[in-house]
Design a protein around this motif. Structure first.
Motif, mmCIF file in Angstrom:
data_model
loop_
_atom_site.group_PDB
_atom_site.id
_atom_site.type_symbol
_atom_site.label_atom_id
_atom_site.label_comp_id
_atom_site.label_asym_id
_atom_site.label_seq_id
_atom_site.Cartn_x
_atom_site.Cartn_y
_atom_site.Cartn_z
ATOM 1 N N GLY A 15 0.837 -1.209 0.000
ATOM 2 C CA GLY A 15 0.000 0.000 0.000
ATOM 3 C C GLY A 15 0.860 1.242 0.000
ATOM 4 O O GLY A 15 1.821 1.350 -0.763
ATOM 5 N N ASP A 16 0.535 2.180 0.896
ATOM 6 C CA ASP A 16 1.312 3.433 0.934
ATOM 7 C C ASP A 16 2.798 3.165 1.151
ATOM 8 O O ASP A 16 3.654 3.904 0.677
ATOM 9 C CB ASP A 16 0.808 4.341 2.063
ATOM 10 N N GLU A 17 3.090 2.094 1.930
ATOM 11 C CA GLU A 17 4.492 1.854 2.305
ATOM 12 C C GLU A 17 5.372 1.439 1.117
ATOM 13 O O GLU A 17 6.585 1.614 1.166
ATOM 14 C CB GLU A 17 4.583 0.790 3.420
ATOM 15 N N ASP A 18 4.793 0.866 0.069
ATOM 16 C CA ASP A 18 5.630 0.604 -1.115
ATOM 17 C C ASP A 18 5.043 1.308 -2.352
ATOM 18 O O ASP A 18 5.237 0.866 -3.479
ATOM 19 C CB ASP A 18 5.856 -0.900 -1.352
ATOM 20 N N HIS A 19 4.375 2.402 -2.083
ATOM 21 C CA HIS A 19 3.786 3.225 -3.159
ATOM 22 C C HIS A 19 2.909 2.347 -4.061
ATOM 23 O O HIS A 19 3.025 2.352 -5.262
ATOM 24 C CB HIS A 19 4.901 3.897 -3.957
ATOM 25 N N GLN A 20 2.057 1.552 -3.408
ATOM 26 C CA GLN A 20 1.130 0.622 -4.062
ATOM 27 C C GLN A 20 1.894 -0.295 -5.037
ATOM 28 O O GLN A 20 1.522 -0.466 -6.192
ATOM 29 C CB GLN A 20 -0.032 1.333 -4.798
ATOM 30 N N GLY A 21 3.005 -0.843 -4.537
ATOM 31 C CA GLY A 21 3.752 -1.835 -5.333
ATOM 32 C C GLY A 21 4.737 -1.242 -6.324
ATOM 33 O O GLY A 21 5.252 -1.956 -7.185
ATOM 34 N N ARG A 22 5.033 0.066 -6.200
ATOM 35 C CA ARG A 22 5.902 0.678 -7.218
ATOM 36 C C ARG A 22 7.351 0.877 -6.768
ATOM 37 O O ARG A 22 8.235 0.999 -7.600
ATOM 38 C CB ARG A 22 5.301 2.015 -7.677
ATOM 39 N N HIS A 23 7.600 0.964 -5.503
ATOM 40 C CA HIS A 23 9.000 1.099 -5.054
ATOM 41 C C HIS A 23 9.181 0.555 -3.631
ATOM 42 O O HIS A 23 8.210 0.357 -2.902
ATOM 43 C CB HIS A 23 9.483 2.561 -5.155
ATOM 44 N N ILE A 24 10.440 0.358 -3.280
ATOM 45 C CA ILE A 24 10.799 0.030 -1.887
ATOM 46 C C ILE A 24 11.469 1.275 -1.326
ATOM 47 O O ILE A 24 12.332 1.864 -1.986
ATOM 48 C CB ILE A 24 11.807 -1.144 -1.846
ATOM 49 N N ARG A 25 11.055 1.673 -0.153
ATOM 50 C CA ARG A 25 11.735 2.859 0.401
ATOM 51 C C ARG A 25 11.960 2.706 1.906
ATOM 52 O O ARG A 25 11.219 2.005 2.611
ATOM 53 C CB ARG A 25 10.954 4.138 0.101
ATOM 54 N N ILE A 26 13.018 3.380 2.335
ATOM 55 C CA ILE A 26 13.322 3.492 3.765
ATOM 56 C C ILE A 26 13.583 4.975 4.018
ATOM 57 O O ILE A 26 14.449 5.576 3.349
ATOM 58 C CB ILE A 26 14.572 2.652 4.143
ATOM 59 N N PHE A 27 12.827 5.585 4.918
ATOM 60 C CA PHE A 27 12.982 7.021 5.138
ATOM 61 C C PHE A 27 14.309 7.352 5.809
ATOM 62 O O PHE A 27 14.977 6.488 6.399
ATOM 63 C CB PHE A 27 11.806 7.582 5.950
ATOM 64 N N ASP A 28 14.661 8.635 5.742
ATOM 65 C CA ASP A 28 15.972 9.080 6.235
ATOM 66 C C ASP A 28 16.068 9.086 7.757
ATOM 67 O O ASP A 28 17.174 9.175 8.303
ATOM 68 C CB ASP A 28 16.294 10.483 5.707
ATOM 69 N N ASP A 29 14.931 9.017 8.458
ATOM 70 C CA ASP A 29 15.016 8.981 9.928
ATOM 71 C C ASP A 29 14.927 7.547 10.446
ATOM 72 O O ASP A 29 14.696 7.306 11.622
ATOM 73 C CB ASP A 29 13.902 9.838 10.551
ATOM 74 N N ASN A 30 15.090 6.608 9.532
ATOM 75 C CA ASN A 30 14.889 5.220 9.908
ATOM 76 C C ASN A 30 16.023 4.349 9.368
ATOM 77 O O ASN A 30 16.568 4.624 8.308
ATOM 78 C CB ASN A 30 13.550 4.772 9.294
ATOM 79 N N PHE A 31 16.365 3.318 10.107
ATOM 80 C CA PHE A 31 17.309 2.309 9.619
ATOM 81 C C PHE A 31 16.563 0.995 9.650
ATOM 82 O O PHE A 31 16.070 0.605 10.712
ATOM 83 C CB PHE A 31 18.515 2.192 10.564
ATOM 84 N N GLU A 32 16.407 0.322 8.525
ATOM 85 C CA GLU A 32 15.694 -0.952 8.584
ATOM 86 C C GLU A 32 16.095 -1.910 7.483
ATOM 87 O O GLU A 32 16.788 -1.544 6.535
ATOM 88 C CB GLU A 32 14.174 -0.739 8.601
ATOM 89 N N ILE A 33 15.618 -3.141 7.650
ATOM 90 C CA ILE A 33 15.849 -4.185 6.639
ATOM 91 C C ILE A 33 14.495 -4.580 6.060
ATOM 92 O O ILE A 33 13.530 -4.774 6.799
ATOM 93 C CB ILE A 33 16.488 -5.452 7.258
ATOM 94 N N GLN A 34 14.453 -4.706 4.754
ATOM 95 C CA GLN A 34 13.244 -5.262 4.126
ATOM 96 C C GLN A 34 13.646 -6.448 3.248
ATOM 97 O O GLN A 34 14.651 -6.388 2.532
ATOM 98 C CB GLN A 34 12.541 -4.211 3.262
ATOM 99 N N LYS A 35 12.822 -7.481 3.349
ATOM 100 C CA LYS A 35 13.025 -8.660 2.496
ATOM 101 C C LYS A 35 12.054 -8.513 1.319
ATOM 102 O O LYS A 35 10.833 -8.385 1.536
ATOM 103 C CB LYS A 35 12.711 -9.921 3.296
ATOM 104 N N VAL A 36 12.597 -8.541 0.122
ATOM 105 C CA VAL A 36 11.795 -8.179 -1.046
ATOM 106 C C VAL A 36 11.841 -9.290 -2.088
ATOM 107 O O VAL A 36 12.902 -9.862 -2.330
ATOM 108 C CB VAL A 36 12.342 -6.865 -1.669
ATOM 109 N N GLU A 37 10.686 -9.571 -2.665
ATOM 110 C CA GLU A 37 10.670 -10.513 -3.791
ATOM 111 C C GLU A 37 9.936 -9.869 -4.967
ATOM 112 O O GLU A 37 8.868 -9.271 -4.799
ATOM 113 C CB GLU A 37 9.986 -11.817 -3.376
#
Ligand code: DGJ
Length: 544
Positions: A517-539
């Motif tokens: 949804g909003d978190e991956d721009h409805q399937g269009r990108h993967i993003r991590i904001f600049d105030d955050n450090f995180e890991i995402q597993k993506v397929e």
């Protein structure tokens, strides 16, 4: 522990990468080649250094150190780089006091940290300030480098045997002691020999012996190496030799011409030969990886204006020829953008290890690049104890991500399955092919979501991506956005099949939020904001 040193024995020079097996079957720390990468092996497993180096004087007082150990744990360090001071270790000639080192080792063990020890021996940032008083006060026996005017410097001359023998004896005693107390535990995983060697304020030593050597023929060993490796030389050195007409015999100025660069090359060979003898002697007692570090060159500075003749990129060939017992030539990077220097050190078979980086918020990002883009062995901001609030330090967050990812990183190093990147206002994006797709990776501010995107200076962001199969990635970092395009040009489109935020706990992936949804721009990108450090597993998947 105070110990009187045994008579000095003859030296045995060991090869660069040695698999040394202890009698009980345990291996000492050593380096191995894995694909295109070089890995450090500790306690029989590959090891990634998430380090920090102490300020110069902290390790001279174990009471002072007491409050610092918990900070190292809070920052998620796994390795502390700490000095061993010659003047305190051998206050009287031949009488050794290892109590500071012993205490460092026992505290490191208690705090579950490994150590890289820094031998502050003959030279520390060019000078010989850590030489014991019995050396400093006896310049007749332990001669200094001289300026052209004849004035002495506080730099021990590398041309005099007494200086070398004294350093060898002390370093050898240290390594023997480490073998005695640490070979089963391997708390000490590497040793830095000397610190930021370099001639200043002139590119060469003008002492009597130095002048004599300068008039002699360039040693045959170097000439042979240059001839045999002509096409593989570091470009700067190739051009330097070329400018002198590729001469193969004669004295230094006959072969390379009269210049400060020639003076520097002459000194580099001498410093490297000296360090070789110190390192090789140490390895006869305890053969663990050893490296030297370099103070880098500010733009426009000429030899003599910067600490010259150290293990700098344009001198890699000289250092490698003269110091085969040194396993790594390492940069201390205090410059804002590190790509150029990482590229210069990660060449000609030299693995990247950054023992000193500026201790600043950007260090938390730079480490992704060093490890991800260069199969780095490790990273270590300087004066690590000066972090004001370790719990809020961004390094704590990036080291947390990297320690979770360490098994995956080590498994994939040398296979071309890991990438790393850093961005700021001058470099906003990159494009890299990985796992069958082209990854368009950008600074998060390119999305213009944040008012900070309007600022002139963009905070540094970046990350690391590990590919675990076609279209399968672990994406980690801070302040990045990634889009995907298939490499195959048959009209297929790349879609995000799944993106999960999560954590590795004891090596097992624990899934957190589903990032849709909003978190991956409805399937269009993967993003991590600049105030955050995180890991995402993506397929990813393909559709038409
Ligand atoms: C580089 C040296 O190697 C360190 O020991 C320390 O002096 C730092 N510079 C200070 O910035």
């Amino acid at each position: 522990m105070i110990q009187k040193e045994l008579p000095f024995k003859s030296l045995i020079i060991f090869s660069v990468i040695l698999f040394s097996i202890e009698s009980n079957g345990q291996t000492r720390p050593h380096l191995i080649k894995k694909g295109n990468a070089v890995q450090l092996v500790v306690n029989e497993k590959p090891y990634l250094i998430l380090g920090g180096e102490l300020g110069n004087s902290s390790a001279s007082d174990m009471n002072y150190m007491r409050s610092l150990w918990p900070k190292m744990n809070e920052l998620n360090l796994n390795t502390l780089l700490a000095p061993v001071y010659w003047e305190l270790m051998e206050p009287e000639e031949g009488i050794f006091d290892f109590s500071l080192t012993d205490s460092l080792i026992s505290e490191a063990r208690k705090h579950k940290l490994k150590l890289v020890l820094l031998w502050f021996g003959s030279w520390k940032n060019s000078m010989s300030c850590y030489a014991p008083a019995w050396i400093k006060t006896n310049p007749t026996r332990f001669p200094r480098a001289k300026q052209k005017s004849g004035i002495s410097t506080e730099i021990l001359s590398p041309f005099y045997e007494e200086n070398l023998l004294a350093d060898i004896k002390a370093f050898r005693a240290l390594m023997k002691h480490l073998a005695l107390i640490d070979k089963n535990a391997s708390t000490v995983i590497m040793v830095q020999v000397e610190n930021e060697i370099g001639m200043i304020p002139e590119a060469r030593d003008y002492s009597e012996k130095a002048n004599e050597e300068f008039m002699k023929a360039v040693p045959e060993k170097l000439m042979k190496y240059l001839k045999e490796n002509k096409e593989k030389l570091i470009p700067e050195f190739y051009n330097f030799w070329k400018a002198g007409g590729f001469k193969t015999s004669g004295n230094w100025e006959e072969v390379f011409g009269k210049s400060a660069a020639t003076d520097e090359a002459f000194m580099a060979l001498r410093f490297a030969s000296y360090v070789e003898k110190v390192a090789a002697a140490g390895k006869t007692e305890y053969n663990i990886p050893m490296y030297v570090n370099a103070a880098l060159i500010r733009a426009g500075y000429q030899p003599g204006q910067y600490p010259s003749a150290g293990p700098l990129p344009h001198l890699i060939d000289i250092w490698r020829t003269a110091a085969p017992s040194i396993d790594i030539l390492a940069p201390d990077i205090y410059f804002p953008f590190i790509e150029e220097w990482c590229n210069k050190y990660h060449q000609s078979g030299n693995p990247l290890f950054i023992p000193e980086a500026k201790n600043e918020p950007e260090a938390a990002i730079k480490v992704f690049y060093a490890i991800g883009a260069h199969d780095g062995i490790g990273f270590s901001p300087f004066a690590i104890e000066q972090s004001d609030d370790t719990r809020k330090d961004p390094l704590r967050k990036s080291y947390d991500l990297l320690s979770q990812l360490t098994p995956l990183i080590l498994e994939n190093q040398g296979k071309g399955q890991i990438i790393g990147f850093i961005f700021d206002q001058n470099k906003k994006e990159t494009e890299i092919q990985l796992g069958g797709y082209t990854l368009h990776i950008k600074h998060i501010f390119t999305l213009n979501y944040s008012p900070k995107a309007l600022e002139k200076v963009w905070q540094m962001t970046g990350g690391i991506i590990i590919c675990t199969g076609p279209g399968k990635y672990f994406i980690a970092g801070s302040g990045i956005v990634v889009t995907f395009e298939p490499e195959q040009k048959d009209g297929s489109i790349a879609g995000i099949l799944s993106a999960n935020q999560g954590r590795f706990e004891n090596g097992v992936w624990k899934q957190g939020r589903r990032m849709n949804g909003d978190e991956d721009h409805q399937g269009r990108h993967i993003r991590i904001f600049d105030d955050n450090f995180e890991i995402q597993k993506v397929e990813l998947y393909l559709y038409k």
